[in-house]
Design an enzyme around this catalytic site. Structure first.
Site, mmCIF file in Angstrom:
data_model
loop_
_atom_site.group_PDB
_atom_site.id
_atom_site.type_symbol
_atom_site.label_atom_id
_atom_site.label_comp_id
_atom_site.label_asym_id
_atom_site.label_seq_id
_atom_site.Cartn_x
_atom_site.Cartn_y
_atom_site.Cartn_z
ATOM 1 N N GLY C 165 -15.752 -45.532 -12.702
ATOM 2 C CA GLY C 165 -14.413 -45.692 -12.157
ATOM 3 C C GLY C 165 -13.965 -47.140 -12.301
ATOM 4 N N CYS C 166 -14.265 -47.933 -11.297
ATOM 5 C CA CYS C 166 -13.726 -49.292 -11.236
ATOM 6 C C CYS C 166 -14.315 -50.201 -12.304
ATOM 7 C CB CYS C 166 -13.950 -49.862 -9.843
ATOM 8 S SG CYS C 166 -13.148 -48.838 -8.582
ATOM 9 N N ILE C 167 -15.574 -50.001 -12.683
ATOM 10 C CA ILE C 167 -16.155 -50.845 -13.739
ATOM 11 C C ILE C 167 -15.478 -50.541 -15.075
ATOM 12 C CG2 ILE C 167 -18.278 -51.362 -15.039
ATOM 13 C CD1 ILE C 167 -18.180 -52.500 -12.156
#
Lengths: 229, 229, 229, 229
Positions: C165-167
């Site tokens: 997700g965020c990475i």
């Protein structure tokens, strides 16, 4: 740009300006930013629609064009990244419902037409990108920003027209991203002399250092291009 | 804003303006956009740093504040989405190297300080977001835009200060995205009366419809909120 | 992250992967970008909500945390710019109508709560910005980008969670802007081991060089900070 | 896309997936967003470079193309705004230093070449914009977003290729702005079947509702276009 009839206004604006400059300095505006280490040159909207005085949007920008030619010549010598812009659309949808109502002239800016072509005096070279920007700021809806980052640019010289629209919008965007922004005063122009003067004042107070073309040329001539990473 | 000493300038600016308005109309600027169907209200930077005349950045914005209070009251009655902004930073890195040099006053805008707090007269409610914006435009480096899309807003009413900086920058951004932008003239202010007048002229020509507070209130009172999708 | 039960899947994924890597190399993906000259370190979402396995979103990221601590220590020695992120909201409007429906856990991420606070083992220092990001990518709706430009960063080391997700979102954004992006494999984690493996594959093919923590530390130890312009 | 050789992997991925889906639901992912009121259709990168299996980047996307044709036909009947994308560059500078190293195939995507032209089966009409996007997401470095706002779109149907790159990137961007995002499963494709499956899983968990083409067609056939404001 024949400013004669409005000269008294401009003179008055400038006399008021000197008082204002003190006020702004006290308030913490208008600091000098200066040059960074890797400049790029932007030439904004020097296409027939703006540069030909017989065009609806046009005015006499011949002095501006000569200033830009002088800067371009040195910028090419020292191998600055150079970017040109124009505005062009294929359909009303690309202009946008609101934008088309406020700026009726945009419907005439057909992609591929003479009107949106750069004036030949600029001599754009194939490796110098021509960006079709949909709005005043050269950063909005384009991928200028990633090209500046790609080239490790830290300084943007903004030239072209119009001071009260695309020049100011582009300066504000570049400043927002922490670029050093420099505006050579004689290399930007506007069909409206008061708007030109008033916006140069705001630009200098808020977004960019307004300098002379002579200072620009002198700085660039001393410039040694960094080795590209 | 005590405009008296500069009144002659402003009068002159306006007389020149009427000529200019014809020029702009011929060139295809300054079309009327009008209202869309789902307005939101933005209240820009009505914090102590700008509203308190004893502050470095401050000026007398009491009339502007009263206008905003009148609009806020109706906007809450008809349940418009309402957004407030201020500017605040924790560290020089957050301001940025270039921005800190040009705008020296920003180093005093400490996150959490009184200076950056909204004036209590606004009576901000918990569900009305307070956006800490790092630059003039409320859209830059914030997530205002996705909130407007979330609420299916198509019209943005821009109020607060300063006309020549954050108001103009916010209007330009909202317009770029094809929002209807409306500026109630008496609900925006600036420490510099000429910059106020000159920028309202540009804003109306290029980015937003400048209207009266009375017209704003009248329109909103007739407004029936759409059912949220 | 207890990967044992799914180890066969991962092994299979990796055996398929080697065939795929050839396919991707032929197609012109997965080139090596390497390091630039001015790296910054991003530590994504290492807050209690993700790092505490008893939390709804949590998983055992203790190994990831140790890797990040090792990188942080060297990064501080050589004075890299360091940025931390978390996710936090004051109201449903800030999350957004669509986002709140897809990601139900976000309504629990209250600004100021323990859940969204960074884990103390990171030892964040006051000059290291903490960015509250509203979405997966640390660039969306924040002003990280202008801070990277301000610091003349050209390389971004991405650590933290979650890989899928965020990475990934942060890597894609940084790459889009032409930053060199480096992901130290053991310094990123995910609650889902397959998603972790599959996304590291995509990240390496499309957006970033996935390298080891050892290589990261070795490179940074040799790093001499450039003089800030 | 001939997925046979890897079918066992995919089967295993899916069996693991069902366990994972429970985990994700507990963690508050993968909520259903559903349709909004004003959909638009995006057709991503259905140009020869991707659709012709003899091309370096190409794979057999004939089934995907047929699905898109079916959706296009209904979308035109009910007058949805339709946007096509491709990728094209004039110079290495436009690709960017980092991007060119990671994605070597981009240097072959010359603006104006056959390779970057849409396949004729799409029958693009003159009022349907063709967006040259410089990166995976159709929102990055383009002005798609302001066109969606102009048309008061609240729902984006994403079709085309590749699932693990441009489709996912575009879904994430649209979701970030609070658009309802719908991905008709058979109308998106990828040269890599594992990446296709793994990314559809992530897309459905995080950014969009993955639905069938049949459901898409059924919904659109019932759709009555709103009166344009």
């Amino acid at each position: 740009m024949t400013a004669q009839p409005e000269a008294p206004t401009i003179a008055l604006v400038y006399s008021v300006e000197s008082k204002r400059q003190e006020q702004y300095a006290r308030a913490g505006f208008a600091g000098r930013v200066g040059w960074g280490e890797r400049p790029a040159l932007l030439v904004i909207d020097m296409a027939r629609a703006w540069v030909d005085p017989t065009e609806r949007l046009g005015s006499d920008l011949s002095g501006v064009l000569r200033s830009i030619q002088a800067i371009l010549s040195v910028a090419r010598d020292v191998r600055l990244p150079i970017f040109f812009t124009t505005m062009a659309y294929d359909s009303p949808l690309e202009i946008g419902s609101v934008v088309a109502r406020k700026l009726g002239h945009l419907e005439e800016m057909k992609r591929g037409s003479d009107r949106v072509s750069l004036v030949p005096e600029l001599g754009r070279l194939p490796h110098e990108p021509l960006i079709e920007k949909p709005r005043a700021s050269a950063f909005f809806g384009t991928h200028l920003l990633d090209m500046l980052i790609s080239e490790r640019v830290d300084t943007v010289i903004v030239t072209g027209c119009s001071t009260s629209g695309c020049i100011r919008g582009t300066c504000e965007s570049a400043f927002n991203y922490n670029y050093h922004v420099l505006v050579p005063r004689e290399a930007v122009g506007d069909r409206n002399p008061e708007a030109h003067a008033a916006n140069l004042f705001d630009i200098d107070a808020r977004y960019a250092d307004v300098i002379s073309v002579a200072e620009t040329l002198e700085h660039l001539r001393r410039f040694t291009p960094a080795v590209t990473p």
